[in-house]
Design a protein around this motif. Structure first.
Motif, short mmCIF file in Angstrom:
data_model
loop_
_atom_site.label_atom_id
_atom_site.label_comp_id
_atom_site.label_asym_id
_atom_site.label_seq_id
_atom_site.Cartn_x
_atom_site.Cartn_y
_atom_site.Cartn_z
N PHE A 1 9.62 -11.47 -1.74
CA PHE A 1 9.12 -10.80 -0.55
C PHE A 1 10.04 -9.64 -0.16
CE2 PHE A 1 8.62 -10.61 4.13
CZ PHE A 1 7.29 -10.20 4.16
N PHE A 2 11.35 -9.86 -0.21
CA PHE A 2 12.32 -8.83 0.13
C PHE A 2 12.24 -7.65 -0.84
CE2 PHE A 2 16.71 -7.11 -0.04
CZ PHE A 2 16.77 -6.66 1.27
N ILE A 3 12.14 -7.93 -2.13
CA ILE A 3 12.07 -6.87 -3.13
C ILE A 3 10.75 -6.11 -3.02
CG2 ILE A 3 11.98 -6.43 -5.62
CD1 ILE A 3 14.12 -8.61 -5.90
N ILE A 4 9.66 -6.80 -2.68
CA ILE A 4 8.37 -6.11 -2.49
C ILE A 4 8.45 -5.15 -1.30
CG2 ILE A 4 5.97 -6.49 -1.75
CD1 ILE A 4 5.99 -8.99 -3.58
N ILE A 5 9.10 -5.59 -0.21
CA ILE A 5 9.28 -4.71 0.95
C ILE A 5 10.10 -3.47 0.55
CG2 ILE A 5 10.43 -4.52 3.19
CD1 ILE A 5 9.55 -7.34 3.77
N LEU A 6 11.14 -3.67 -0.28
CA LEU A 6 11.95 -2.54 -0.72
C LEU A 6 11.15 -1.57 -1.58
CD1 LEU A 6 15.34 -4.22 -1.64
CD2 LEU A 6 14.70 -3.06 0.47
N ILE A 7 10.32 -2.10 -2.45
CA ILE A 7 9.52 -1.23 -3.33
C ILE A 7 8.48 -0.47 -2.52
CG2 ILE A 7 7.81 -1.27 -5.20
CD1 ILE A 7 9.47 -3.53 -6.45
N VAL A 8 7.85 -1.13 -1.54
CA VAL A 8 6.88 -0.45 -0.69
C VAL A 8 7.58 0.66 0.12
CG1 VAL A 8 5.38 -0.75 1.34
CG2 VAL A 8 5.26 -2.36 -0.55
N GLY A 9 8.78 0.39 0.62
CA GLY A 9 9.55 1.40 1.34
C GLY A 9 9.93 2.57 0.46
N LEU A 10 10.29 2.28 -0.79
CA LEU A 10 10.63 3.34 -1.74
C LEU A 10 9.43 4.22 -2.03
CD1 LEU A 10 12.69 4.58 -3.71
CD2 LEU A 10 11.82 2.99 -5.42
N PHE A 11 8.25 3.62 -2.25
CA PHE A 11 7.05 4.42 -2.49
C PHE A 11 6.67 5.24 -1.26
CE2 PHE A 11 5.89 1.37 -6.03
CZ PHE A 11 6.17 2.29 -7.02
N HIS A 12 6.88 4.67 -0.08
CA HIS A 12 6.59 5.42 1.15
C HIS A 12 7.50 6.65 1.26
CE1 HIS A 12 5.47 6.31 5.23
NE2 HIS A 12 6.75 6.26 5.60
N GLU A 13 8.79 6.47 1.00
CA GLU A 13 9.73 7.60 1.02
C GLU A 13 9.36 8.64 -0.03
OE1 GLU A 13 12.32 8.34 2.99
OE2 GLU A 13 11.90 6.60 4.24
N TRP A 14 8.92 8.17 -1.17
CA TRP A 14 8.53 9.08 -2.24
C TRP A 14 7.30 9.89 -1.84
CZ3 TRP A 14 8.04 7.00 -7.93
CH2 TRP A 14 8.00 8.07 -8.81
N ASN A 15 6.30 9.21 -1.24
CA ASN A 15 5.08 9.91 -0.81
C ASN A 15 5.34 10.88 0.33
OD1 ASN A 15 3.43 8.71 -2.71
ND2 ASN A 15 2.90 7.00 -1.37
N GLU A 16 6.29 10.57 1.20
CA GLU A 16 6.63 11.46 2.32
C GLU A 16 7.44 12.67 1.86
OE1 GLU A 16 5.87 11.35 5.66
OE2 GLU A 16 4.45 9.80 5.08
N GLY A 17 7.99 12.60 0.66
CA GLY A 17 8.76 13.72 0.12
C GLY A 17 10.23 13.67 0.48
N ALA A 18 10.72 12.54 0.96
CA ALA A 18 12.13 12.44 1.35
C ALA A 18 13.06 12.39 0.14
CB ALA A 18 12.35 11.20 2.21
N LEU A 19 12.51 12.12 -1.03
CA LEU A 19 13.35 12.02 -2.23
C LEU A 19 13.32 13.32 -3.05
CD1 LEU A 19 12.44 8.40 -3.32
CD2 LEU A 19 14.37 9.17 -1.96
N ASN A 20 12.62 14.34 -2.59
CA ASN A 20 12.64 15.64 -3.25
C ASN A 20 13.84 16.42 -2.74
OD1 ASN A 20 10.29 15.04 -4.63
ND2 ASN A 20 8.99 15.95 -3.05
N TRP A 21 14.92 16.39 -3.46
CA TRP A 21 16.18 16.97 -2.99
C TRP A 21 16.33 18.45 -3.36
CZ3 TRP A 21 19.58 12.43 -5.06
CH2 TRP A 21 19.30 11.30 -4.30
#
Length: 114
Positions: free
Chosen positions: A92-112
């Motif tokens: 459950f914890f790792i799934i929450i982390l993966i969902v958060g990572l995909f959300h950050e990716w979709n928001e463009g926060a990881l485009n440096w």
């Protein structure tokens, strides 16, 4: 008792006076006693542009750093407790982390490169 107190008081005062007399004072050290000890020159403009992008990258790094400290003890925990609830909680914890990572990716926060 009073003699020891007076001796320590006089010795402290003498050391403070000697230190202030022999201390090297320079014009290079004029910013040390100033209230702005953040690295910016207080004589220049007070509004220095701050990179919001740097703040967001630092925040994402801090979040993932804390997540790693929570994930690291998981392999040791089955020795100390029941395995099935620990497995469910870890997944459950790792799934929450993966969902958060995909959300950050979709928001463009990881485009440096912007």
């Amino acid at each position: 008792m009073i003699l020891i107190f007076l001796f320590s008081l006089v010795l402290s005062i003498i050391l403070i006076i000697v230190n202030s007399l022999i201390a090297k004072k320079s014009t290079m050290d004029r910013e040390k006693p100033s209230p702005f000890e953040c690295g910016f020159d207080p004589k220049s403009t007070a509004r220095v542009p701050f990179s919001l992008r740097f703040y967001l990258i630092a925040l994402v790094f801090l979040i993932f750093d804390v997540e790693i400290t929570l994930i690291l003890p998981i392999p040791v925990l089955p020795i100390l407790s029941n395995t099935l609830p620990l497995l469910i909680l870890s997944c459950f914890f790792i799934i929450i982390l993966i969902v958060g990572l995909f959300h950050e990716w979709n928001e463009g926060a990881l485009n440096w490169d912007k």
